[in-house]
Design an enzyme around this catalytic site. Structure first.
Site, PDB file in Angstrom:
ATOM      1  N   HIS A  33       0.841  -1.210   0.000  1.00 45.14           N
ATOM      2  CA  HIS A  33       0.000   0.000   0.000  1.00 45.14           C
ATOM      3  C   HIS A  33       0.868   1.249   0.000  1.00 45.14           C
ATOM      4  O   HIS A  33       0.629   2.192  -0.754  1.00 45.14           O
ATOM      5  CB  HIS A  33      -0.886   0.059   1.261  1.00 45.14           C
ATOM      6  CG  HIS A  33      -1.936  -0.984   1.348  1.00 45.14           C
ATOM      7  ND1 HIS A  33      -2.109  -1.737   2.496  1.00 45.14           N
ATOM      8  CD2 HIS A  33      -2.881  -1.397   0.484  1.00 45.14           C
ATOM      9  CE1 HIS A  33      -3.121  -2.570   2.322  1.00 45.14           C
ATOM     10  NE2 HIS A  33      -3.612  -2.381   1.096  1.00 45.14           N
ATOM     11  N   LYS A  50     -18.290  -5.551   8.228  1.00 45.33           N
ATOM     12  CA  LYS A  50     -17.063  -6.303   8.486  1.00 45.33           C
ATOM     13  C   LYS A  50     -16.438  -5.860   9.792  1.00 45.33           C
ATOM     14  O   LYS A  50     -16.375  -4.680  10.094  1.00 45.33           O
ATOM     15  CB  LYS A  50     -16.046  -6.067   7.361  1.00 45.33           C
ATOM     16  CG  LYS A  50     -16.285  -6.862   6.122  1.00 45.33           C
ATOM     17  CD  LYS A  50     -15.117  -6.702   5.188  1.00 45.33           C
ATOM     18  CE  LYS A  50     -15.236  -7.620   3.999  1.00 45.33           C
ATOM     19  NZ  LYS A  50     -14.104  -7.439   3.089  1.00 45.33           N
ATOM     20  N   ARG A  85      -1.788  -6.020  -8.617  1.00 47.58           N
ATOM     21  CA  ARG A  85      -0.810  -7.062  -8.327  1.00 47.58           C
ATOM     22  C   ARG A  85      -0.745  -8.101  -9.436  1.00 47.58           C
ATOM     23  O   ARG A  85       0.304  -8.656  -9.700  1.00 47.58           O
ATOM     24  CB  ARG A  85      -1.163  -7.758  -7.013  1.00 47.58           C
ATOM     25  CG  ARG A  85      -1.069  -6.856  -5.808  1.00 47.58           C
ATOM     26  CD  ARG A  85      -1.605  -7.536  -4.594  1.00 47.58           C
ATOM     27  NE  ARG A  85      -3.054  -7.718  -4.765  1.00 47.58           N
ATOM     28  CZ  ARG A  85      -3.895  -8.031  -3.806  1.00 47.58           C
ATOM     29  NH1 ARG A  85      -3.456  -8.245  -2.588  1.00 47.58           N
ATOM     30  NH2 ARG A  85      -5.178  -8.158  -4.042  1.00 47.58           N
TER      31      ARG A  85
END
Length: 172
Positions: free
Chosen positions: A30, A54, A103
């Site tokens: 990050h 969450k 990624r």
């Protein structure tokens, strides 16, 4: 006598972008994307998502504090939280660009759909930045899982995050 048109005194527009995410916890991957964005934009907003459905390892406030501590050297990073549509966050702050790290090809499939939706809703552009290969496998979820089982993640997160993980997991 010199006539001015008024344009000489106008400041150039501030180039703004946002790096959104849950950052639970913030990783070196990050921070690599945030650092690279900070070189391209005058102000980089790091928007920490609030997802009430969450339960995160760290509270939103703790995540924001960790990111602030890890990005002080850049001087142009602002850290905030948001709940709702990212395009609304961008509109409220006059941010025309979203910066996302990719990624793998699997990230691209999902992120391309999001980018097209965001652009269609508001005209906000998305800049995809390829992740440094050193961090291509890295995710917050993997960091938490490895740390939960006592694995060494010190090379995957900044020292302040490594300490916070150790304290949180020892006390839970």
């Amino acid at each position: 006598m010199t006539l001015t048109t008024g344009s000489e005194s106008e400041e150039p527009p501030v180039r703004r972008a946002v790096c959104p995410g849950s950052f639970d916890p913030v990783t070196n991957g990050h921070l690599d994307i945030i650092a690279r964005a900070s070189k391209l934009y005058d102000v980089v907003h790091v928007a920490v998502m609030i997802n009430k459905s969450k339960k995160g390892l760290f509270t939103v406030e703790e995540r924001m504090d960790l990111i602030r501590e890890c990005t002080t050297e850049y001087g142009n990073v602002e850290v905030e939280s948001f709940h709702g549509l990212l395009v609304d966050y961008c509109k409220e702050r006059d941010i025309p660009a979203i910066v996302k790290g990719l990624r793998a090809v699997s990230d691209f499939d999902y992120e391309l759909q999001m980018a097209q939706m965001n652009n269609g809703l508001s005209g906000v552009e998305t800049l995809f930045v390829p992740t440094n290969p050193t961090y291509s496998f890295l995710s917050s979820s993997l960091v938490k899982e490895v740390a939960t089982w006592g694995g060494d993640v010190s090379h995957l997160v900044p020292p302040v995050v490594d300490r916070a993980l150790g304290e949180r997991l020892t006390n839970s």
